[in-house]
Motif scaffolding. Structure first.
Motif, PDB file in Angstrom:
ATOM      1  N   THR A 179       0.749  -1.221  -0.106  1.00 22.60           N
ATOM      2  CA  THR A 179       0.004  -0.077   0.021  1.00 22.60           C
ATOM      3  C   THR A 179       0.887   1.367  -0.025  1.00 22.60           C
ATOM      4  O   THR A 179       0.741   2.176  -0.755  1.00 22.60           O
ATOM      5  CB  THR A 179      -0.976   0.128   1.232  1.00 22.60           C
ATOM      6  N   TRP A 193      -9.280  -1.970  -7.052  1.00 21.07           N
ATOM      7  CA  TRP A 193     -10.440  -1.300  -6.104  1.00 21.07           C
ATOM      8  C   TRP A 193     -11.852  -1.008  -6.727  1.00 21.07           C
ATOM      9  O   TRP A 193     -12.764  -0.770  -5.978  1.00 21.07           O
ATOM     10  CB  TRP A 193      -9.689  -0.163  -5.463  1.00 21.07           C
ATOM     11  N   SER A 214      -0.817   1.903   5.462  1.00 16.10           N
ATOM     12  CA  SER A 214      -1.390   0.728   5.518  1.00 16.10           C
ATOM     13  C   SER A 214      -2.683   0.685   4.692  1.00 16.10           C
ATOM     14  O   SER A 214      -3.386   1.799   4.429  1.00 16.10           O
ATOM     15  CB  SER A 214      -1.609   0.353   6.967  1.00 16.10           C
ATOM     16  N   GLU A 215      -3.142  -0.532   4.417  1.00 17.91           N
ATOM     17  CA  GLU A 215      -4.296  -0.652   3.581  1.00 17.91           C
ATOM     18  C   GLU A 215      -5.552  -0.302   4.431  1.00 17.91           C
ATOM     19  O   GLU A 215      -6.442   0.118   4.021  1.00 17.91           O
ATOM     20  CB  GLU A 215      -4.518  -2.135   3.297  1.00 17.91           C
ATOM     21  N   ASP A 216      -5.399  -0.358   5.727  1.00 14.59           N
ATOM     22  CA  ASP A 216      -6.626   0.116   6.562  1.00 14.59           C
ATOM     23  C   ASP A 216      -6.767   1.768   6.525  1.00 14.59           C
ATOM     24  O   ASP A 216      -7.869   2.205   6.397  1.00 14.59           O
ATOM     25  CB  ASP A 216      -6.255  -0.292   8.169  1.00 14.59           C
ATOM     26  N   GLU A 217      -5.597   2.376   6.295  1.00 17.23           N
ATOM     27  CA  GLU A 217      -5.689   3.757   6.329  1.00 17.23           C
ATOM     28  C   GLU A 217      -6.335   4.001   4.719  1.00 17.23           C
ATOM     29  O   GLU A 217      -7.104   5.043   4.730  1.00 17.23           O
ATOM     30  CB  GLU A 217      -4.295   4.291   6.200  1.00 17.23           C
ATOM     31  N   ASP A 239      -8.136   2.258   3.026  1.00 16.86           N
ATOM     32  CA  ASP A 239      -9.435   1.963   3.002  1.00 16.86           C
ATOM     33  C   ASP A 239     -10.636   2.914   3.694  1.00 16.86           C
ATOM     34  O   ASP A 239     -11.678   3.259   3.128  1.00 16.86           O
ATOM     35  CB  ASP A 239      -9.542   0.522   3.644  1.00 16.86           C
ATOM     36  N   ARG A 240     -10.031   3.577   4.932  1.00 16.90           N
ATOM     37  CA  ARG A 240     -10.783   4.706   5.263  1.00 16.90           C
ATOM     38  C   ARG A 240     -10.801   5.843   4.638  1.00 16.90           C
ATOM     39  O   ARG A 240     -11.961   6.414   4.562  1.00 16.90           O
ATOM     40  CB  ARG A 240     -10.166   5.119   6.836  1.00 16.90           C
ATOM     41  N   ARG A 283     -13.295   5.135   1.782  1.00 12.17           N
ATOM     42  CA  ARG A 283     -14.769   4.991   2.168  1.00 12.17           C
ATOM     43  C   ARG A 283     -15.261   6.386   2.239  1.00 12.17           C
ATOM     44  O   ARG A 283     -16.374   6.916   1.860  1.00 12.17           O
ATOM     45  CB  ARG A 283     -15.020   4.245   3.453  1.00 12.17           C
TER      46      ARG A 283
END
Length: 85
Positions: free
Chosen positions: A8, A30, A69-72, A74-75, A78
């Motif tokens: 990422t 994505w 990170s992928e979490d960051e 992803d947020r 969104r």
């Protein structure tokens, strides 16, 4: 240089720097999940969801920050999607 879609930080760094090949990898990875996400959250018809996601992808291509990170990521995606809806 080969692009690792699972890295990422490197992917987002390359997109932020204007790397169109990295953006193409991101788009492929994505786009469909973004359409599913926005359709689930809004209940809009597919054509409207496709328009929202396409606009979000334009933002990605021009304004993506570098993520650790992928979490960051992803947020952020969104948020971009919901704001676009």
């Amino acid at each position: 240089m080969e692009i690792d879609p699972g890295n990422t930080k490197e992917l987002s760094r390359r997109i932020a720097a204007g790397d169109t090949a990295a953006f193409a990898v991101f788009y492929e990875q994505w786009f469909d999940r973004c359409v599913i996400e926005i359709r689930h959250r809004t209940g809009l018809e597919e054509s409207a969801c496709l328009d929202i996601v396409q606009d979000a992808m334009l933002r990605v291509a021009t304004k993506m920050p570098v993520f650790e990170s992928e979490d960051e990521l992803d947020r952020w995606m969104r948020t971009v999607l919901i704001n676009g809806a």
